[in-house]
Design a protein around this motif. Structure first.
Motif, PDB file in Angstrom:
ATOM      1  N   VAL A   1       0.832  -1.198   0.000  1.00 36.34           N
ATOM      2  CA  VAL A   1       0.000   0.000   0.000  1.00 36.34           C
ATOM      3  C   VAL A   1       0.864   1.245   0.000  1.00 36.34           C
ATOM      4  O   VAL A   1       0.595   2.228  -0.694  1.00 36.34           O
ATOM      5  CB  VAL A   1      -0.947  -0.005   1.212  1.00 36.34           C
ATOM      6  N   ALA A   2       1.940   1.227   0.795  1.00 39.05           N
ATOM      7  CA  ALA A   2       2.821   2.387   0.869  1.00 39.05           C
ATOM      8  C   ALA A   2       3.442   2.681  -0.481  1.00 39.05           C
ATOM      9  O   ALA A   2       3.535   3.837  -0.899  1.00 39.05           O
ATOM     10  CB  ALA A   2       3.918   2.128   1.897  1.00 39.05           C
ATOM     11  N   SER A   3       3.857   1.656  -1.210  1.00 38.67           N
ATOM     12  CA  SER A   3       4.475   1.862  -2.502  1.00 38.67           C
ATOM     13  C   SER A   3       3.513   2.545  -3.460  1.00 38.67           C
ATOM     14  O   SER A   3       3.889   3.442  -4.203  1.00 38.67           O
ATOM     15  CB  SER A   3       4.921   0.521  -3.090  1.00 38.67           C
ATOM     16  N   GLY A   4       2.242   2.114  -3.390  1.00 32.73           N
ATOM     17  CA  GLY A   4       1.252   2.736  -4.253  1.00 32.73           C
ATOM     18  C   GLY A   4       1.039   4.193  -3.923  1.00 32.73           C
ATOM     19  O   GLY A   4       0.937   5.047  -4.798  1.00 32.73           O
ATOM     20  N   ALA A   5       1.011   4.510  -2.625  1.00 33.11           N
ATOM     21  CA  ALA A   5       0.786   5.894  -2.219  1.00 33.11           C
ATOM     22  C   ALA A   5       1.963   6.763  -2.631  1.00 33.11           C
ATOM     23  O   ALA A   5       1.796   7.880  -3.128  1.00 33.11           O
ATOM     24  CB  ALA A   5       0.578   5.962  -0.709  1.00 33.11           C
ATOM     25  N   LEU A   6       3.217   6.251  -2.419  1.00 32.27           N
ATOM     26  CA  LEU A   6       4.391   7.041  -2.739  1.00 32.27           C
ATOM     27  C   LEU A   6       4.513   7.243  -4.244  1.00 32.27           C
ATOM     28  O   LEU A   6       4.975   8.301  -4.706  1.00 32.27           O
ATOM     29  CB  LEU A   6       5.642   6.345  -2.187  1.00 32.27           C
ATOM     30  N   ALA A   7       4.120   6.220  -5.011  1.00 31.47           N
ATOM     31  CA  ALA A   7       4.208   6.350  -6.460  1.00 31.47           C
ATOM     32  C   ALA A   7       3.341   7.490  -6.957  1.00 31.47           C
ATOM     33  O   ALA A   7       3.657   8.152  -7.946  1.00 31.47           O
ATOM     34  CB  ALA A   7       3.791   5.042  -7.129  1.00 31.47           C
ATOM     35  N   GLN A   8       2.257   7.738  -6.281  1.00 34.28           N
ATOM     36  CA  GLN A   8       1.372   8.824  -6.680  1.00 34.28           C
ATOM     37  C   GLN A   8       1.791  10.156  -6.072  1.00 34.28           C
ATOM     38  O   GLN A   8       1.211  11.183  -6.385  1.00 34.28           O
ATOM     39  CB  GLN A   8      -0.059   8.503  -6.229  1.00 34.28           C
ATOM     40  N   ASP A   9       2.806  10.150  -5.222  1.00 32.79           N
ATOM     41  CA  ASP A   9       3.292  11.358  -4.566  1.00 32.79           C
ATOM     42  C   ASP A   9       2.139  12.135  -3.931  1.00 32.79           C
ATOM     43  O   ASP A   9       2.045  13.352  -4.056  1.00 32.79           O
ATOM     44  CB  ASP A   9       4.035  12.240  -5.578  1.00 32.79           C
ATOM     45  N   ALA A  10       1.243  11.429  -3.283  1.00 33.04           N
ATOM     46  CA  ALA A  10       0.056  12.050  -2.702  1.00 33.04           C
ATOM     47  C   ALA A  10       0.100  11.959  -1.192  1.00 33.04           C
ATOM     48  O   ALA A  10       0.771  11.104  -0.613  1.00 33.04           O
ATOM     49  CB  ALA A  10      -1.203  11.377  -3.236  1.00 33.04           C
ATOM     50  N   ILE A  11      -0.634  12.858  -0.544  1.00 37.39           N
ATOM     51  CA  ILE A  11      -0.807  12.803   0.904  1.00 37.39           C
ATOM     52  C   ILE A  11      -1.842  11.720   1.197  1.00 37.39           C
ATOM     53  O   ILE A  11      -2.966  11.768   0.691  1.00 37.39           O
ATOM     54  CB  ILE A  11      -1.274  14.164   1.444  1.00 37.39           C
ATOM     55  N   ARG A  12      -1.467  10.746   2.011  1.00 41.94           N
ATOM     56  CA  ARG A  12      -2.375   9.655   2.332  1.00 41.94           C
ATOM     57  C   ARG A  12      -3.057   9.945   3.665  1.00 41.94           C
ATOM     58  O   ARG A  12      -2.413  10.063   4.694  1.00 41.94           O
ATOM     59  CB  ARG A  12      -1.621   8.331   2.412  1.00 41.94           C
ATOM     60  N   VAL A  13      -4.377  10.048   3.624  1.00 39.26           N
ATOM     61  CA  VAL A  13      -5.185  10.309   4.808  1.00 39.26           C
ATOM     62  C   VAL A  13      -6.018   9.067   5.094  1.00 39.26           C
ATOM     63  O   VAL A  13      -6.693   8.549   4.194  1.00 39.26           O
ATOM     64  CB  VAL A  13      -6.129  11.514   4.597  1.00 39.26           C
ATOM     65  N   ILE A  14      -5.978   8.570   6.335  1.00 38.60           N
ATOM     66  CA  ILE A  14      -6.863   7.474   6.711  1.00 38.60           C
ATOM     67  C   ILE A  14      -7.814   7.970   7.796  1.00 38.60           C
ATOM     68  O   ILE A  14      -7.446   8.791   8.639  1.00 38.60           O
ATOM     69  CB  ILE A  14      -6.106   6.211   7.175  1.00 38.60           C
ATOM     70  N   SER A  15      -9.029   7.463   7.744  1.00 33.53           N
ATOM     71  CA  SER A  15     -10.055   7.977   8.658  1.00 33.53           C
ATOM     72  C   SER A  15     -11.130   6.934   8.885  1.00 33.53           C
ATOM     73  O   SER A  15     -11.333   6.026   8.069  1.00 33.53           O
ATOM     74  CB  SER A  15     -10.689   9.249   8.082  1.00 33.53           C
ATOM     75  N   HIS A  16     -11.817   7.083   9.989  1.00 31.13           N
ATOM     76  CA  HIS A  16     -13.044   6.336  10.256  1.00 31.13           C
ATOM     77  C   HIS A  16     -14.090   6.739   9.221  1.00 31.13           C
ATOM     78  O   HIS A  16     -14.121   7.880   8.769  1.00 31.13           O
ATOM     79  CB  HIS A  16     -13.510   6.688  11.673  1.00 31.13           C
ATOM     80  N   ARG A  17     -14.950   5.794   8.841  1.00 31.50           N
ATOM     81  CA  ARG A  17     -16.028   6.095   7.899  1.00 31.50           C
ATOM     82  C   ARG A  17     -17.304   6.426   8.659  1.00 31.50           C
ATOM     83  O   ARG A  17     -17.879   5.575   9.326  1.00 31.50           O
ATOM     84  CB  ARG A  17     -16.293   4.902   6.974  1.00 31.50           C
TER      85      ARG A  17
END
Length: 414
Positions: free
Chosen positions: A22-38
């Motif tokens: 998952v981290a590799s995918g997020a870094l490849a997109q150079d995006a801020i990854r936010v996780i949250s309760h739904r």
């Protein structure tokens, strides 16, 4: 908004492999990854974060609270940079801050105080997102539990909205039927069950701990509290031990339960005609007996994030702006004074008067970083008691012994 599927929680090498992927995918997109309760309020506020930055800069993943906390704990305990910003409840926040997993934001708070009118947050809210003298999170919502009830059904039966726990039990018993449960009950471990037990422990019991952090939840009053919880479970829907906020919300929306404890953030969903069969039929009061949970929650920056902390702070501040919270007030009680003092709120959102009353009678979780870990112990034994696997006193005594052993090992006692 980019929303990924819920991530299954796994341990050991499997979890490490998952996080690496998952981290590799997020870094490849150079995006801020936010996780949250739904939940509705957080869907709204994370969308504000997405809109605060150029398209594609923010990836949001929404999941149940227990899965989010487990994912965050696995990630941060390994000092991985796979998460940038995360939603934390008041209790989980203290644990993450105490572990050194969060980035202090005092300097940015001071730098951008005027631009984002951060003095609009009352000191009590700032204190709630601070630990050991430093600010660690952007306040996003004040949440409190309300007592939801079918006004139409209670009126038809000549029953007044309950004010005491005895009133509640009598009403649930009267309204229980094969067609509709007398009350919802959310006893899924850990967060949901802990919330439900917290109400009983305060409304009937003497709370969780004494001033020296010694457990008192197994004293006579605590036994009476969980005995009542067990008795009330007779009027709950089938499967209540696996129910959390989503399941209980659906049971109310679909007319499968008459009343019960649920978060303020779920009130608007009752009047959503696309989801609810009980539009305008639900009403709210402060939880009978008082003592239901009050929380100040927010978003924090991971101490291990490789992202631009100033960009992330401004993203969170935009989501928490006065304008954003004015609109977000339909989903959650905003912690900004200027919004809370707006008299139009009570006219626009009919659950606000009950929420203000609930704030006055509610209680936060004990202010200890390890309370979530205590909750894992206590809820396990409470469920043993409620399901009849153990006597209530026996189960609570065992929970108290394990809790004291845990806290002793973490330096709570001299």
């Amino acid at each position: 908004m980019t929303i990924r599927p819920n991530v299954p929680m796994m341990k050991g090498a499997t979890a490490a492999l998952l996080l690496s992927s998952v981290a590799s995918g997020a870094l490849a997109q150079d995006a801020i990854r936010v996780i949250s309760h739904r939940q509705p309020a957080l869907e709204y506020y994370t969308q504000q974060m997405v809109e605060a930055l150029p398209e594609g800069r923010v990836n949001v993943e929404l999941m149940p609270i227990d899965k989010e906390l487990e994912l965050a704990s696995i990630t941060m305990s390994s000092e991985s940079d796979a998460i940038d910003v995360l939603y934390l409840t008041d209790s989980s926040f203290k644990r993450f801050a105490a572990n050194g997993w969060l980035e202090p934001i005092d300097d940015l708070w001071e730098k951008y105080s005027d631009e984002y009118d951060l003095d609009d947050f009352p000191q009590s809210v700032i204190d709630a997102v601070s630990y050991d003298g430093s600010i660690y999170a952007m306040p996003i919502l004040t949440n409190t539990e309300l007592f939801f009830y079918r006004k139409d059904l209670l009126d038809e039966a000549g029953i007044e909205p309950p004010e005491t726990m005895d009133d509640y039990m009598a009403a649930a018993s009267e309204m229980d039927s094969a067609r509709r449960a007398g009350t919802i009950m959310s006893l899924k471990p850990v967060d949901a069950a802990l919330n439900e037990a917290h109400w009983y422990m305060n409304a009937i019991g003497d709370g969780w701990f004494d001033e020296d952090w010694k457990p008192i939840f197994n004293n006579e009053a605590g036994v009476a509290a969980i005995t009542r919880l067990k008795e009330m479970s007779e009027y709950a829907p089938r499967g209540f031990t696996a129910h959390a906020n989503d399941e209980s919300t659906i049971n109310l929306q679909q007319g499968l339960a008459t009343m019960g404890l649920q978060w303020f953030t779920r009130a608007a969903a009752m009047d959503n005609p696309e989801q609810s069969r009980v539009v305008d039929q639900i009403d709210w009061v402060a939880p009978p007996g008082g003592g239901a949970r009050v929380a100040n929650d927010g978003f924090a920056i991971s101490a291990f994030s490789s992202g631009d902390r100033e960009e992330m702070f401004k993203m969170m501040a935009e989501a928490a702006s006065k304008e954003s919270m004015q609109e977000g007030a339909k989903y959650a009680m905003p912690p900004r004074l200027s919004v809370l003092e707006n008299a139009e709120l009570a006219e626009q959102f009919r659950w606000y008067p009950a929420a203000r009353a609930a704030l006055e009678s509610g209680k936060a979780f004990p202010a200890m970083p390890d309370f979530n870990d205590v909750g894992e112990i206590v809820t396990r034994h409470i469920l043993r008691a409620v399901t009849g696997e153990a006597e209530v006193k026996e189960a609570l005594d065992q929970a108290a012994a394990e809790t004291e052993e845990l806290l002793a090992g973490r330096g709570y006692y001299d």
